[in-house]
Design an enzyme around this catalytic site. Structure first.
Site, PDB file in Angstrom:
ATOM      1  CE1 TYR A 186      -4.152  -0.971  -0.495  1.00  0.00           C
ATOM      2  CE2 TYR A 186      -3.471  -3.198   0.797  1.00  0.00           C
ATOM      3  CZ  TYR A 186      -4.193  -2.276   0.190  1.00  0.00           C
ATOM      4  OH  TYR A 186      -5.759  -3.086  -0.387  1.00  0.00           O
TER       5      TYR A 186
ATOM      6  NE  ARG B 164      -2.740  -0.445  -5.178  1.00  0.00           N
ATOM      7  CZ  ARG B 164      -4.077  -0.287  -4.351  1.00  0.00           C
ATOM      8  NH1 ARG B 164      -3.777  -1.125  -3.329  1.00  0.00           N
ATOM      9  NH2 ARG B 164      -4.821  -0.512  -4.842  1.00  0.00           N
TER      10      ARG B 164
ATOM     11  CG  ASN C  20     -11.601   3.721  -9.537  1.00  0.00           C
ATOM     12  OD1 ASN C  20     -11.150   2.360  -9.088  1.00  0.00           O
ATOM     13  ND2 ASN C  20     -11.379   4.811 -10.544  1.00  0.00           N
TER      14      ASN C  20
ATOM     15  CG  HIS D 149     -13.896  -0.764  -3.136  1.00  0.00           C
ATOM     16  ND1 HIS D 149     -14.487  -1.238  -4.998  1.00  0.00           N
ATOM     17  CD2 HIS D 149     -15.642  -1.432  -3.661  1.00  0.00           C
ATOM     18  CE1 HIS D 149     -15.278  -2.321  -5.088  1.00  0.00           C
ATOM     19  NE2 HIS D 149     -15.788  -1.651  -4.547  1.00  0.00           N
TER      20      HIS D 149
ATOM     21  CB  SER E 270     -13.195  -5.529 -15.030  1.00  0.00           C
ATOM     22  OG  SER E 270     -13.324  -6.134 -13.473  1.00  0.00           O
TER      23      SER E 270
ATOM     24  CG  ASN F 285     -14.210  -1.966 -20.250  1.00  0.00           C
ATOM     25  OD1 ASN F 285     -12.646  -1.974 -20.474  1.00  0.00           O
ATOM     26  ND2 ASN F 285     -14.663  -1.972 -19.131  1.00  0.00           N
TER      27      ASN F 285
HETATM   28  C1  BJW Z   1     -10.586   0.610 -19.308  1.00  0.00           C
HETATM   29  C2  BJW Z   1      -8.771   2.037 -19.489  1.00  0.00           C
HETATM   30  C3  BJW Z   1      -9.027   2.812 -20.049  1.00  0.00           C
HETATM   31  C4  BJW Z   1      -8.384  -0.324 -18.508  1.00  0.00           C
HETATM   32  N1  BJW Z   1     -10.560   3.418 -20.506  1.00  0.00           N
HETATM   33  N2  BJW Z   1     -10.978   1.353 -19.704  1.00  0.00           N
HETATM   34  C5  BJW Z   1     -19.236 -15.632  -5.879  1.00  0.00           C
HETATM   35  C6  BJW Z   1     -19.591 -14.276  -6.181  1.00  0.00           C
HETATM   36  C7  BJW Z   1     -19.970 -13.041  -6.642  1.00  0.00           C
HETATM   37  C8  BJW Z   1     -19.639 -12.410  -5.287  1.00  0.00           C
HETATM   38  C9  BJW Z   1     -18.398 -13.162  -4.264  1.00  0.00           C
HETATM   39  C10 BJW Z   1     -17.964 -14.219  -4.994  1.00  0.00           C
HETATM   40  N3  BJW Z   1     -17.192 -14.600  -4.318  1.00  0.00           N
HETATM   41  C11 BJW Z   1     -17.033 -13.549  -3.135  1.00  0.00           C
HETATM   42  C12 BJW Z   1     -17.765 -12.210  -3.529  1.00  0.00           C
HETATM   43  C13 BJW Z   1     -17.715 -11.462  -3.371  1.00  0.00           C
HETATM   44  C14 BJW Z   1     -16.984 -10.625  -3.775  1.00  0.00           C
HETATM   45  C15 BJW Z   1     -16.345 -10.817  -5.008  1.00  0.00           C
HETATM   46  O1  BJW Z   1     -16.887  -9.726  -5.195  1.00  0.00           O
HETATM   47  N4  BJW Z   1     -15.756 -11.497  -5.724  1.00  0.00           N
HETATM   48  C16 BJW Z   1     -15.648 -11.540  -7.211  1.00  0.00           C
HETATM   49  C17 BJW Z   1     -14.105 -11.404  -7.438  1.00  0.00           C
HETATM   50  C18 BJW Z   1     -16.947 -12.712  -7.396  1.00  0.00           C
HETATM   51  N5  BJW Z   1     -17.117  -9.110  -3.326  1.00  0.00           N
HETATM   52  C19 BJW Z   1     -16.487  -8.635  -1.465  1.00  0.00           C
HETATM   53  O2  BJW Z   1     -16.383  -9.661  -0.830  1.00  0.00           O
HETATM   54  C20 BJW Z   1     -16.989  -7.318  -1.063  1.00  0.00           C
HETATM   55  N6  BJW Z   1     -17.746  -7.072  -0.105  1.00  0.00           N
HETATM   56  C21 BJW Z   1     -18.930  -8.098  -0.014  1.00  0.00           C
HETATM   57  O3  BJW Z   1     -19.575  -8.671  -0.934  1.00  0.00           O
HETATM   58  O4  BJW Z   1     -19.465  -8.398   1.775  1.00  0.00           O
HETATM   59  C22 BJW Z   1     -20.291  -8.922   1.479  1.00  0.00           C
HETATM   60  C23 BJW Z   1     -19.302 -10.170   1.869  1.00  0.00           C
HETATM   61  C24 BJW Z   1     -19.321 -10.029   3.118  1.00  0.00           C
HETATM   62  C25 BJW Z   1     -18.751 -11.882   3.620  1.00  0.00           C
HETATM   63  C26 BJW Z   1     -19.069 -12.721   2.437  1.00  0.00           C
HETATM   64  C27 BJW Z   1     -19.571 -12.284   1.312  1.00  0.00           C
HETATM   65  C28 BJW Z   1     -19.806 -11.478   0.810  1.00  0.00           C
HETATM   66  C29 BJW Z   1     -15.782  -6.450  -1.500  1.00  0.00           C
HETATM   67  C30 BJW Z   1     -15.019  -6.094  -2.579  1.00  0.00           C
HETATM   68  C31 BJW Z   1     -13.966  -5.188  -2.043  1.00  0.00           C
HETATM   69  C32 BJW Z   1     -12.859  -5.321  -3.661  1.00  0.00           C
HETATM   70  N7  BJW Z   1     -11.770  -4.265  -3.176  1.00  0.00           N
HETATM   71  C33 BJW Z   1     -10.560  -3.608  -4.220  1.00  0.00           C
HETATM   72  C34 BJW Z   1      -9.733  -3.976  -3.599  1.00  0.00           C
HETATM   73  C35 BJW Z   1      -9.726  -2.427  -2.710  1.00  0.00           C
HETATM   74  C36 BJW Z   1      -8.268  -2.040  -2.088  1.00  0.00           C
HETATM   75  C37 BJW Z   1      -7.381  -1.471  -3.260  1.00  0.00           C
HETATM   76  O5  BJW Z   1      -7.381  -0.696  -4.003  1.00  0.00           O
HETATM   77  O6  BJW Z   1      -6.316  -2.413  -2.755  1.00  0.00           O
HETATM   78  O7  BJW Z   1     -11.203  -3.154  -4.722  1.00  0.00           O
HETATM   79  S1  BJW Z   1     -10.272  -5.933  -4.717  1.00  0.00           S
HETATM   80  C38 BJW Z   1     -10.319  -4.490  -6.923  1.00  0.00           C
HETATM   81  O8  BJW Z   1     -11.445  -4.630  -7.438  1.00  0.00           O
HETATM   82  C39 BJW Z   1     -10.614  -3.072  -6.269  1.00  0.00           C
HETATM   83  C40 BJW Z   1     -11.150  -2.992  -7.410  1.00  0.00           C
HETATM   84  O9  BJW Z   1     -11.862  -1.127  -7.085  1.00  0.00           O
HETATM   85  C41 BJW Z   1     -12.393  -3.721  -7.627  1.00  0.00           C
HETATM   86  C42 BJW Z   1     -12.855  -3.886  -9.315  1.00  0.00           C
HETATM   87  O10 BJW Z   1     -12.072  -3.500 -10.558  1.00  0.00           O
HETATM   88  P1  BJW Z   1     -12.216  -2.801 -11.457  1.00  0.00           P
HETATM   89  O11 BJW Z   1     -12.829  -1.389 -10.701  1.00  0.00           O
HETATM   90  O12 BJW Z   1     -13.507  -2.913 -11.783  1.00  0.00           O
HETATM   91  O13 BJW Z   1     -11.165  -2.583 -11.938  1.00  0.00           O
HETATM   92  P2  BJW Z   1     -10.338  -3.950 -13.479  1.00  0.00           P
HETATM   93  O14 BJW Z   1      -8.941  -3.963 -13.464  1.00  0.00           O
HETATM   94  O15 BJW Z   1     -11.276  -5.251 -12.436  1.00  0.00           O
HETATM   95  O16 BJW Z   1     -10.567  -3.747 -14.941  1.00  0.00           O
HETATM   96  C43 BJW Z   1     -10.630  -1.862 -14.552  1.00  0.00           C
HETATM   97  C44 BJW Z   1     -10.975  -2.188 -15.881  1.00  0.00           C
HETATM   98  O17 BJW Z   1     -10.772  -0.887 -17.140  1.00  0.00           O
HETATM   99  C45 BJW Z   1     -11.054  -3.595 -17.387  1.00  0.00           C
HETATM  100  O18 BJW Z   1     -12.310  -3.628 -17.964  1.00  0.00           O
HETATM  101  C46 BJW Z   1     -10.267  -2.578 -18.884  1.00  0.00           C
HETATM  102  O19 BJW Z   1     -10.569  -3.377 -20.325  1.00  0.00           O
HETATM  103  C47 BJW Z   1     -10.375  -0.471 -18.292  1.00  0.00           C
HETATM  104  N8  BJW Z   1      -9.549  -0.211 -18.522  1.00  0.00           N
HETATM  105  N9  BJW Z   1      -7.637   1.322 -19.245  1.00  0.00           N
HETATM  106  C48 BJW Z   1     -11.611   2.698 -20.174  1.00  0.00           C
HETATM  107  N10 BJW Z   1      -7.914   3.460 -20.155  1.00  0.00           N
END
Ligand code: BJW
Ligand code: ZN
Length: 264
Positions: free
Chosen positions: A80, A83, A115, A132, A203, A227
């Site tokens: 962290y 970052r 973000n 987040h 994503s 995207n």
């Molecule tokens: C461009 C570009 C340009 C590039 N122009 N575009 C099974 C099914 C459903 C849910 C779950 C499951 N198993 C577990 C879960 C729950 C879990 C989850 O969703 N997991 C999935 C991976 C399956 N979720 C959680 O745990 C959440 N809490 C929750 O649900 O609580 C209830 C619960 C509690 C207990 C048990 C179960 C449920 C919490 C989620 C927290 C996510 N945290 C992070 C880290 C944050 C801290 C840090 O920064 O370090 O958040 S993970 C990471 O992913 C970060 C992001 O905010 C998040 C989303 O990512 P994002 O922003 O979409 O980025 P990318 O990289 O994935 O995509 C980037 C996109 O940009 C791409 O598409 C590119 O193409 C595009 N791109 N350049 C336009 N120039």
């Protein structure tokens, strides 16, 4: 559904389907935006799931979960800190600025972000709904007291809470943790009340954030995805604008502003 490539800059030349998109934007009062890491990619901040993204090199379970932190606090803290140094040296890009301008154009505008980098704030967006958390602040894992930033935070050593001696962690939401309740309530409300909902640079793989465009769609909103590639929800949205958000959004905004100015 229509996939729009090479989004045109001059609105007088737009093709019919693009004009449908623009018409819905010009006529809408309630607009919401959900952003993900892709909006900040053009500011030099790595995304998570792209081939050159953070999760290509690092294990999310080790670095973005409470279990990971408790197993190796120093590793997670250093990651962290690294970052933070990247984010502190980055600036908003034209995509962030275009979104900041949208709050002046639409009567009811909501910005929801996954973000943690605060670049929307730096670009001038107000009332940003952070799902987040943020990477700037820290708190104690034991007593939850905020850890006030001081020189300690820049150390490589994990800071210790001054009140209870607990470990200090970044104020982000990790996997398995609940999202903050007031922000989730605001986000659900915005999604279900929108006439137009943008899903930008995400994503759409992480829940519950990924539900928001689908809630908006089910509630009758026109959903526009911006995207560089298709995502988990592309098949469920009304328009996919494929390209960089830092290029598409300013162009789209220019078109909307010109049409609105002509209408006055
Ligand atoms: C461009 C570009 C340009 C590039 N122009 N575009 C099974 C099914 C459903 C849910 C779950 C499951 N198993 C577990 C879960 C729950 C879990 C989850 O969703 N997991 C999935 C991976 C399956 N979720 C959680 O745990 C959440 N809490 C929750 O649900 O609580 C209830 C619960 C509690 C207990 C048990 C179960 C449920 C919490 C989620 C927290 C996510 N945290 C992070 C880290 C944050 C801290 C840090 O920064 O370090 O958040 S993970 C990471 O992913 C970060 C992001 O905010 C998040 C989303 O990512 P994002 O922003 O979409 O980025 P990318 O990289 O994935 O995509 C980037 C996109 O940009 C791409 O598409 C590119 O193409 C595009 N791109 N350049 C336009 N120039
Ligand atoms: Zn404490």
């Amino acid at each position: 559904m229509l996939f729009v490539n090479n989004f045109l800059i001059l609105y007088k030349n737009v093709m019919k389907f693009e004009s449908e998109l623009i018409e819905s934007l010009v006529n809408s009062k309630r607009v919401s935006v959900l952003t993900g890491a892709g909006i900040s990619a053009e500011s030099g901040i790595q995304t998570f799931r792209d081939p050159d993204g953070l999760w290509a090199k690092f294990n999310p379970a080790e670095l973005a979960s409470m279990d990971g932190f408790m197993s190796n606090p120093k590793l997670v803290w250093e990651w962290y800190q690294y970052r933070r140094s990247v984010i502190n040296n980055s600036k908003p890009n034209p995509g962030h600025y275009a979104i900041a301008e949208m709050q002046e154009i639409f009567d009811e505008f909501s910005l929801i972000t996954q973000n943690v980098d605060r670049l929307h704030h730096k670009a001038g967006s107000q009332n940003v709904i952070e799902l987040h958390g943020n990477i700037i602040e820290n708190f104690c894992v034991e007593c939850k007291a905020p850890f006030e930033s001081s020189d300690d935070v820049n150390d490589d050593e994990v800071p210790i809470c001054k009140s209870c001696g607990g470990l200090v962690r970044p104020a982000v939401v990790w996997f398995g943790e609940s999202l903050p309740e007031p922000q989730m309530t605001q986000a659900y409300k915005a999604a279900s009340n929108s006439e137009v909902f943008f899903s930008i640079g995400t994503s759409a793989e992480v829940y519950p954030a990924a539900q928001l465009p689908l809630i908006a769609s089910d509630s009758g909103a026109v959903v526009i995805e911006v995207n560089t590639k298709h995502t988990a929800i592309s098949g469920r949205v009304d328009f996919c604008l494929i390209g960089k958000s830092g290029e598409i959004l300013p162009n789209l905004l220019k078109i909307i502003k010109n049409i609105k100015a002509e209408k006055i």
